[in-house]
Design a protein around this motif. Structure first.
Motif, PDB file in Angstrom:
ATOM      1  N   THR A 153       1.024  -1.313   0.112  1.00 51.90           N
ATOM      2  CA  THR A 153       0.040   0.089   0.070  1.00 51.90           C
ATOM      3  C   THR A 153       0.891   1.039   0.049  1.00 51.90           C
ATOM      4  O   THR A 153       1.847   1.190   0.648  1.00 51.90           O
ATOM      5  CB  THR A 153      -0.850  -0.104   1.360  1.00 51.90           C
ATOM      6  N   VAL A 154       0.501   2.155  -0.650  1.00 53.56           N
ATOM      7  CA  VAL A 154       1.097   3.400  -0.725  1.00 53.56           C
ATOM      8  C   VAL A 154       0.219   4.621  -0.482  1.00 53.56           C
ATOM      9  O   VAL A 154      -0.877   4.736  -1.159  1.00 53.56           O
ATOM     10  CB  VAL A 154       1.681   3.927  -2.006  1.00 53.56           C
ATOM     11  N   GLN A 155       0.507   5.502   0.653  1.00 54.60           N
ATOM     12  CA  GLN A 155      -0.449   6.388   0.907  1.00 54.60           C
ATOM     13  C   GLN A 155       0.312   7.830   1.271  1.00 54.60           C
ATOM     14  O   GLN A 155       1.490   7.837   1.613  1.00 54.60           O
ATOM     15  CB  GLN A 155      -1.273   6.328   2.337  1.00 54.60           C
ATOM     16  N   LYS A 156      -0.378   8.787   1.184  1.00 56.87           N
ATOM     17  CA  LYS A 156       0.216  10.141   1.526  1.00 56.87           C
ATOM     18  C   LYS A 156       1.240  10.464   0.624  1.00 56.87           C
ATOM     19  O   LYS A 156       2.271  11.087   0.906  1.00 56.87           O
ATOM     20  CB  LYS A 156       0.306  10.411   2.906  1.00 56.87           C
ATOM     21  N   TRP A 157       1.221  10.437  -0.701  1.00 56.69           N
ATOM     22  CA  TRP A 157       2.125  10.529  -1.449  1.00 56.69           C
ATOM     23  C   TRP A 157       1.510  11.688  -2.459  1.00 56.69           C
ATOM     24  O   TRP A 157       0.603  12.270  -2.248  1.00 56.69           O
ATOM     25  CB  TRP A 157       2.449   9.206  -2.666  1.00 56.69           C
ATOM     26  N   GLY A 158       2.635  12.094  -3.245  1.00 57.85           N
ATOM     27  CA  GLY A 158       2.304  13.216  -4.336  1.00 57.85           C
ATOM     28  C   GLY A 158       3.048  14.581  -4.071  1.00 57.85           C
ATOM     29  O   GLY A 158       3.206  14.860  -2.797  1.00 57.85           O
ATOM     30  N   ASN A 159       3.223  15.563  -5.068  1.00 58.85           N
ATOM     31  CA  ASN A 159       3.797  16.663  -5.039  1.00 58.85           C
ATOM     32  C   ASN A 159       2.795  17.720  -4.791  1.00 58.85           C
ATOM     33  O   ASN A 159       1.491  17.622  -5.237  1.00 58.85           O
ATOM     34  CB  ASN A 159       5.027  16.916  -5.972  1.00 58.85           C
ATOM     35  N   THR A 160       3.102  19.032  -4.643  1.00 59.83           N
ATOM     36  CA  THR A 160       2.097  19.985  -4.588  1.00 59.83           C
ATOM     37  C   THR A 160       2.219  20.890  -5.914  1.00 59.83           C
ATOM     38  O   THR A 160       1.357  21.665  -5.969  1.00 59.83           O
ATOM     39  CB  THR A 160       2.669  21.055  -3.584  1.00 59.83           C
ATOM     40  N   THR A 161       2.803  20.548  -6.844  1.00 67.59           N
ATOM     41  CA  THR A 161       2.765  21.283  -8.194  1.00 67.59           C
ATOM     42  C   THR A 161       1.732  20.290  -9.083  1.00 67.59           C
ATOM     43  O   THR A 161       1.982  18.982  -9.590  1.00 67.59           O
ATOM     44  CB  THR A 161       4.045  21.151  -8.978  1.00 67.59           C
ATOM     45  N   ASN A 162       0.594  21.026  -9.578  1.00 66.96           N
ATOM     46  CA  ASN A 162      -0.446  20.392 -10.495  1.00 66.96           C
ATOM     47  C   ASN A 162       0.219  20.371 -12.045  1.00 66.96           C
ATOM     48  O   ASN A 162      -0.348  21.113 -12.607  1.00 66.96           O
ATOM     49  CB  ASN A 162      -1.692  21.043 -10.244  1.00 66.96           C
ATOM     50  N   ALA A 163       1.291  19.707 -12.139  1.00 70.18           N
ATOM     51  CA  ALA A 163       1.976  19.735 -13.531  1.00 70.18           C
ATOM     52  C   ALA A 163       1.432  18.355 -14.227  1.00 70.18           C
ATOM     53  O   ALA A 163       1.566  17.332 -13.823  1.00 70.18           O
ATOM     54  CB  ALA A 163       3.405  19.642 -13.385  1.00 70.18           C
ATOM     55  N   ARG A 164       0.879  18.496 -15.628  1.00 70.05           N
ATOM     56  CA  ARG A 164       0.343  17.112 -16.118  1.00 70.05           C
ATOM     57  C   ARG A 164       1.495  16.626 -17.000  1.00 70.05           C
ATOM     58  O   ARG A 164       1.458  15.558 -17.606  1.00 70.05           O
ATOM     59  CB  ARG A 164      -0.773  17.375 -16.968  1.00 70.05           C
ATOM     60  N   THR A 165       2.700  17.426 -17.012  1.00 68.74           N
ATOM     61  CA  THR A 165       3.810  16.830 -17.597  1.00 68.74           C
ATOM     62  C   THR A 165       4.617  15.658 -17.228  1.00 68.74           C
ATOM     63  O   THR A 165       4.454  15.442 -15.681  1.00 68.74           O
ATOM     64  CB  THR A 165       4.923  18.046 -17.704  1.00 68.74           C
ATOM     65  N   TYR A 166       5.081  14.952 -18.005  1.00 71.24           N
ATOM     66  CA  TYR A 166       5.797  13.762 -17.469  1.00 71.24           C
ATOM     67  C   TYR A 166       7.498  13.944 -17.545  1.00 71.24           C
ATOM     68  O   TYR A 166       7.940  14.506 -18.564  1.00 71.24           O
ATOM     69  CB  TYR A 166       5.410  12.546 -18.354  1.00 71.24           C
ATOM     70  N   PRO A 167       8.283  13.566 -16.824  1.00 76.59           N
ATOM     71  CA  PRO A 167       7.844  12.680 -15.566  1.00 76.59           C
ATOM     72  C   PRO A 167       7.323  13.520 -14.372  1.00 76.59           C
ATOM     73  O   PRO A 167       7.621  14.629 -14.387  1.00 76.59           O
ATOM     74  CB  PRO A 167       9.170  11.864 -15.230  1.00 76.59           C
ATOM     75  N   SER A 168       6.725  12.791 -13.432  1.00 79.06           N
ATOM     76  CA  SER A 168       6.186  13.720 -12.348  1.00 79.06           C
ATOM     77  C   SER A 168       6.475  12.600 -11.203  1.00 79.06           C
ATOM     78  O   SER A 168       7.008  11.360 -11.374  1.00 79.06           O
ATOM     79  CB  SER A 168       4.988  14.103 -12.441  1.00 79.06           C
ATOM     80  N   VAL A 169       6.135  12.839 -10.008  1.00 74.96           N
ATOM     81  CA  VAL A 169       6.063  11.790  -8.873  1.00 74.96           C
ATOM     82  C   VAL A 169       4.916  10.805  -9.184  1.00 74.96           C
ATOM     83  O   VAL A 169       3.964  11.188  -9.851  1.00 74.96           O
ATOM     84  CB  VAL A 169       5.660  12.513  -7.614  1.00 74.96           C
ATOM     85  N   ALA A 170       5.070   9.623  -8.465  1.00 75.11           N
ATOM     86  CA  ALA A 170       3.785   8.598  -8.879  1.00 75.11           C
ATOM     87  C   ALA A 170       3.744   7.706  -7.379  1.00 75.11           C
ATOM     88  O   ALA A 170       4.750   7.811  -6.665  1.00 75.11           O
ATOM     89  CB  ALA A 170       4.390   7.535 -10.078  1.00 75.11           C
ATOM     90  N   GLY A 171       2.689   7.224  -7.204  1.00 78.62           N
ATOM     91  CA  GLY A 171       2.627   6.284  -6.258  1.00 78.62           C
ATOM     92  C   GLY A 171       3.759   5.171  -6.127  1.00 78.62           C
ATOM     93  O   GLY A 171       4.393   4.798  -5.358  1.00 78.62           O
TER      94      GLY A 171
END
Length: 313
Positions: free
Chosen positions: A69-87
């Motif tokens: 299980t992965v929880q409380k992940w993610g960054n604060t930038t709403n960027a749809r560009t790849y690569p980005s953070v991921a679970g």
């Protein structure tokens, strides 16, 4: 560059149920990262504590992630560009290795990121080939599953997002011989399944041979109702059409207020197309359920709930 040594033949396993063993980070880094070959990671809960990082970021071959299980992940930038953070990141650019085959992700749960956090659910990089993704439950703001590598089996999974809806359920940038089957795909803000051919050195083969079968695709297109298709596949360009796709036995419907797809299926720059046995009575608002844009002449659209007309442009 000198590559880091991989961890080999190790089992990292919690005792008890899914939440019995928690790895909680205290900084902006994944709970598990590194190169792993012939390893198993099981019964682990990865808590990123809203620090702004991915949950798991690993490379290597013959890996097994199961009951994770992965929880409380993610960054604060709403960027749809790849690569980005991921679970979960598997075979990403973090670890520059040419190998990534025969990996397995089974029964993995990726929580939707909390309010104000963004990212992809599971990110399968182009190095990951001949692998499986089965019985996963994924929430995210960008695509639930982002796939460059292939062959890949995406099966028996629930792809959604609550309370935040994903942009796509499955986003493909390559993924030769990817098989998407027996999934519940819900609440994509744009297309549910989308392919945009990456213009990269690793993505030169035009014989992609995708198979999309037996999925229940529901309630999408809410960002601009009537604009997006439930399934949108785009090849490389007009002179380099991608060849080979079977879209069969899927249920496509929108019953939720504010959700609406234009076409059930829209293909561009594609050839050797089979679309058969789908039911999309409430899955499109255009005059025809299928649009073929600048596609080749080898296509078949038959047996689709009595609605088999095609817009060809």
């Amino acid at each position: 560059a000198v590559l880091p040594e991989s961890v080999r033949h190790v089992i990292l396993q919690g005792t008890g149920g899914r939440y019995a063993c928690t790895l909680k980070v205290n900084g902006a880094f994944p709970a598990i990262s590194g190169l792993f070959d012939y390893c198993q990671i099981r019964n682990i809960n990865c808590d990123i504590d809203n620090q702004g990082a991915s949950g798991i970021d690993i490379g290597g071959t013959h890996q097994l992630l199961e009951h994770v299980t992965v929880q409380k992940w993610g960054n604060t930038t709403n960027a749809r560009t790849y690569p980005s953070v991921a679970g979960v990141k598997l075979g990403s650019d973090t670890y520059d290795t040419t190998t990534g085959y025969l990996n397995r992700i089974f029964d993995v749960h990726v929580d939707s990121p909390e309010s104000g956090r963004y990212g992809f659910g599971i990110d399968i990089g182009y190095r990951c080939t001949d692998s499986w993704l089965d019985r996963v439950n994924v929430g995210s703001t960008e695509a639930n599953i982002m796939c460059q590598g292939g062959p890949l089996r995406i099966s028996n999974s629930h792809l959604n997002g609550y309370p935040t809806r994903p942009r796509h359920n499955v986003l493909l940038q390559g993924g030769r011989r990817t098989f998407i089957f027996n999934n519940i795909l819900e609440s994509a803000r744009e297309e549910s399944i989308k392919h945009i051919a990456a213009d990269e050195a690793w993505n030169t083969d035009l014989d992609q041979q995708f198979h999309i079968r037996g999925n229940n695709i529901s309630n999408g297109g809410s960002d601009s109702p009537g604009t997006y298709a439930a399934i949108y596949l785009q090849g490389k360009n007009l002179s380099e059409k991608i060849r080979g796709v079977v879209i069969a036995d899927n249920q496509i419907a929108c019953e939720q207020v504010g959700d609406e797809w234009g076409y059930a299926v829209h293909l561009k720059w594609w050839d050797e197309i089979t679309i058969v046995g789908n039911n999309w009575y409430d899955g499109f608002t255009e005059a025809d359920p299928v649009e073929l844009e600048a596609c080749g002449t080898f296509y078949e659209v038959v047996g689709n709930g009595g609605r088999n007309t095609v817009t060809v442009i």
